[in-house]
Enzyme design. Structure first.
Site, PDB file in Angstrom:
ATOM      1  N   GLY A 126       0.807  -1.211   0.000  1.00  0.00           N
ATOM      2  CA  GLY A 126       0.000   0.000   0.000  1.00  0.00           C
ATOM      3  C   GLY A 126       0.839   1.259   0.000  1.00  0.00           C
ATOM      4  CG  ASP A 127       0.592   3.728   2.369  1.00  0.00           C
ATOM      5  OD1 ASP A 127      -0.508   4.296   2.378  1.00  0.00           O
ATOM      6  OD2 ASP A 127       0.977   2.971   3.279  1.00  0.00           O
ATOM      7  CD  GLU A 128       1.443   0.003  -3.201  1.00  0.00           C
ATOM      8  OE1 GLU A 128       1.503  -1.179  -2.836  1.00  0.00           O
ATOM      9  OE2 GLU A 128       0.383   0.681  -3.171  1.00  0.00           O
TER      10      GLU A 128
ATOM     11  CB  THR B  24      -6.234   6.816   6.542  1.00  0.00           C
ATOM     12  OG1 THR B  24      -6.666   6.830   5.185  1.00  0.00           O
ATOM     13  CG2 THR B  24      -7.430   6.566   7.444  1.00  0.00           C
ATOM     14  CB  THR B  25      -3.366   6.125  10.515  1.00  0.00           C
ATOM     15  OG1 THR B  25      -2.146   5.867   9.794  1.00  0.00           O
ATOM     16  CG2 THR B  25      -4.432   5.120  10.091  1.00  0.00           C
TER      17      THR B  25
ATOM     18  CB  ALA C  64      -6.431   2.501   2.247  1.00  0.00           C
TER      19      ALA C  64
ATOM     20  CB  THR D   5      -7.342   2.033  10.383  1.00  0.00           C
ATOM     21  OG1 THR D   5      -8.510   1.433   9.824  1.00  0.00           O
ATOM     22  CG2 THR D   5      -6.176   1.902   9.417  1.00  0.00           C
TER      23      THR D   5
ATOM     24  NE  ARG E  70      -1.355   3.031  11.472  1.00  0.00           N
ATOM     25  CZ  ARG E  70      -1.852   1.796  11.411  1.00  0.00           C
ATOM     26  NH1 ARG E  70      -1.618   0.942  12.412  1.00  0.00           N
ATOM     27  NH2 ARG E  70      -2.553   1.399  10.377  1.00  0.00           N
TER      28      ARG E  70
ATOM     29  CE  LYS F 187      -3.636   1.473  -4.009  1.00  0.00           C
ATOM     30  NZ  LYS F 187      -2.582   1.447  -2.987  1.00  0.00           N
TER      31      LYS F 187
ATOM     32  NE  ARG G 210       2.373   5.772   4.198  1.00  0.00           N
ATOM     33  CZ  ARG G 210       2.136   6.722   3.305  1.00  0.00           C
ATOM     34  NH1 ARG G 210       3.114   7.180   2.556  1.00  0.00           N
ATOM     35  NH2 ARG G 210       0.927   7.210   3.163  1.00  0.00           N
TER      36      ARG G 210
END
Length: 429
Positions: free
Chosen positions: A12-14, A299-300, A39, A128, A302, A16, A304
């Protein structure tokens, strides 16, 4: 005209959202087919930055019909909050479609998500806390609430009461929490119906009719391949299928209508939450990637986890999804690194693996075997053609292409909307 599936190739988080935005002017529909508001996509348009969570990122492209399809779980409160936020910035949201068959996240799903995660202690999955997993669990257990249920109060009340019979037992007797009043849930959901009704459609029918009419559809997956509930690093995964097959079940469009599968991969790798991550860095290199790449959750918030590019993960994504094209993002973040490691195999207790081990324990204990590629120091953010990149940057991309199982058609070389290099068309061979 094509039906294109866009998925994440890693955890994720690429980027998109950027890839979707790149295609936005060429497509007629953008379809979110899985996940919920757990996400986010970040899309940068000029000086404006948009953080989207539940809405398809195609909603920012004029003329595109954005669709929240049946495979998504919908927090209606969040949906309206997002719509209000982008409408206040002048974005037209009038074309949005929501599937009547999409499942709804309720207050009790969010509550159960948070308390059950805390209950797991050291065995936490790293959710989450937004109720995604419990909503999907109810869907599979056939006690879920669908969007269409909100328009029949008797059915809605029966379903909420049935779901809470068991859940209140868990909340009170296991988690020492108060029971949830079914009337409270029903009243909240019914309060959304007037605003929701005009958005609700038979989206499967409309999407198939659009294909019949020669329209171009883009299916946008939330999360990524390595978080797929069937094909990811189980149990540290999401609760849906963000792989290309999920585009079919999550939208009601058949597999033989899919023309292309585009996978997005960073020029390095990140992960949020718990679970195995063979190339993870715990030193200043990892911190450099995190700070330079602004690797904090949309979204969070946080931070990575960061690591070097893992070609085994990319090859796996290419195989599982049937990838026709890769989009490689954040190449610019690697500028200034003298030697860039790339994982080409794993070592597991002295045994070499050239593909991801099927055994989760082996994957958890895998140590990357690296090849090192010479870096570059030149600023690449202004390059708009592959030939404008420094020789070492071009060589790095070409090596990744050889290792990853499909051609790298687009390169992201900066945060801006126009910071892309197109080597091949994503729409045509």
């Amino acid at each position: 005209m094509p039906a294109i599936v866009l998925v994440g190739a890693q955890w994720g988080d690429e980027g998109k959202g950027k890839a979707t935005d790149l295609l936005g002017s060429s497509v007629d529909y953008v379809v979110k087919f899985n996940g919920g508001n757990n996400a986010g996509h970040t899309v940068v348009i000029g000086d404006e930055k948009y953080a989207l969570h539940l809405l398809p990122s195609g909603i920012l492209s004029p003329g595109v019909v954005p669709v929240i399809a049946n495979g998504v779980v919908v927090d209606i409160e969040v949906l309206f909050q997002e719509l209000d936020a982008i409408e206040a910035r002048g974005v037209d949201t009038s074309k949005l479609r929501v599937s009547a068959n999409a499942h709804v996240i309720t207050q009790y799903h969010r509550t159960l998500d948070r308390v059950s995660e805390r209950f797991l202690g050291k065995r936490q999955i790293g959710t989450t806390g937004r109720g995604i997993g419990p909503a999907y669990a109810d869907k599979i257990n056939r006690v879920g609430i669908r969007v269409q249920d909100l328009f029949d109060e008797n059915i809605l009340r029966q379903k909420v009461e049935g779901a809470l019979e068991q859940k209140n037992q868990l909340l009170v007797k296991l988690y020492n929490r108060r029971a949830i009043d079914p009337d409270e849930i029903v009243d909240e959901l019914l309060s959304y119906t007037d605003r929701l009704r005009p958005l609700v459609h038979d989206t499967s029918l409309e999407l198939n009719q659009a294909l019949d009419a020669g329209k171009t559809l883009l299916f946008e997956g939330g999360q990524a391949t390595m978080l797929d509930v069937d094909h990811g690093t189980y149990p540290f995964v999401t609760s849906s299928n963000p792989t290309s097959g999920g585009a079919c079940t999550g939208s009601g469009v058949a597999p033989n209508r899919i023309d292309r599968v585009i996978a997005v991969a960073k020029a390095y790798v990140t992960r949020v939450g718990s679970g195995p991550f063979p190339t993870e860095l715990f030193d200043e290199s990892g911190e450099y990637l995190r700070k330079t790449g602004f690797e904090f959750g949309v979204t969070t918030g946080r931070p990575r986890r960061t690591g070097w590019y893992d070609s085994l993960v990319s090859r796996y994504a290419a195989r599982v999804n049937g990838v026709t094209d890769f989009v490689l993002t954040k190449l610019d973040v690697l500028t200034g690194i003298e030697k860039i490691p790339v994982a080409v195999a794993y070592d597991v207790d002295g045994q070499r693996f050239d593909e991801i081990p099927v055994n989760q324990s082996d994957f958890h204990h895998a140590k990357p075997i690296y090849e090192y590629f010479p870096g570059w120091s030149e600023d690449i953010t202004t390059a708009r053609s592959f030939e404008e990149l420094p020789a070492n940057a071009r060589a790095y991309v070409e090596h990744l292409e050889e290792l990853s199982g499909a051609r790298i058609s687009v390169i992201g070389n900066g945060p801006g909307r126009d910071s892309v290099i197109e080597r091949h068309s994503l729409l045509h061979d």
